[in-house]
Design a protein around this motif. Sequence first.
Motif, PDB file in Angstrom:
ATOM      1  N   ALA A 154      -9.507 -14.703 -14.254  1.00  0.00           N
ATOM      2  CA  ALA A 154      -9.698 -14.863 -12.816  1.00  0.00           C
ATOM      3  C   ALA A 154     -10.955 -14.243 -12.200  1.00  0.00           C
ATOM      4  N   THR A 204     -10.861 -20.124 -16.775  1.00  0.00           N
ATOM      5  CA  THR A 204     -11.122 -19.619 -15.423  1.00  0.00           C
ATOM      6  C   THR A 204      -9.850 -19.110 -14.761  1.00  0.00           C
ATOM      7  N   MET A 205      -8.719 -19.738 -15.059  1.00  0.00           N
ATOM      8  CA  MET A 205      -7.459 -19.253 -14.499  1.00  0.00           C
ATOM      9  C   MET A 205      -7.038 -17.934 -15.146  1.00  0.00           C
ATOM     10  N   TYR A 206      -7.245 -17.809 -16.442  1.00  0.00           N
ATOM     11  CA  TYR A 206      -6.806 -16.619 -17.162  1.00  0.00           C
ATOM     12  C   TYR A 206      -7.716 -15.429 -16.878  1.00  0.00           C
ATOM     13  N   HIS A 238     -14.368 -14.630 -14.535  1.00  0.00           N
ATOM     14  CA  HIS A 238     -14.511 -15.872 -15.287  1.00  0.00           C
ATOM     15  C   HIS A 238     -15.956 -16.348 -15.391  1.00  0.00           C
TER      16      HIS A 238
END
Length: 166
Positions: free
Chosen positions: A97, A93-95, A100
């Motif tokens: 963004a 989810t961070m990568y 996601h």
Amino acid sequence: MPEREPRNIVERVASTIYGILEAPAVWVREKVVEPNQQHYPWYHQKFRRVPTIDQCYTDDPVCYFEANMQYKRDRMVDTEILSILRQRFQDCTMYEAPDHVEKCSHLLQQYEEAAANWFTKYGDLGAYHNAKAAFMKQKHRMIWERRHGPVGSGMKQETEENGNGN
């Protein structure tokens, strides 16, 4: 490949600092780690599987203890697997963004399925539980499902069990 001579003072300083920092690590690797790897093909202790709590006699405390220790090890492994799945989803989810939701949905599905299975096996047992408590929980769940259907699907109606609808 032979080492080349540093061209200027900056490269010499960097090479010297690199050698000072690298030498202890290389020494430990060559003198401690690699010789011990020859004797032990793995680092983690591997335990043999012991009889589970339902296979122990009621008057066998050693079997109870071994089954309980195996249960605790299995629980730690399952908890760590769940933690890794959670971390993979969070990293995704961070990568990924803004996108996601679509790109990480398979990881979320894996995590939610694993979390549900973990809770089915270990949830609601309290802080001080053991293999016997988990086994009793499993037994009670199986009895419930036999009488009422899968947990979460609602209880069977009396008319469904009789089959006459009266």
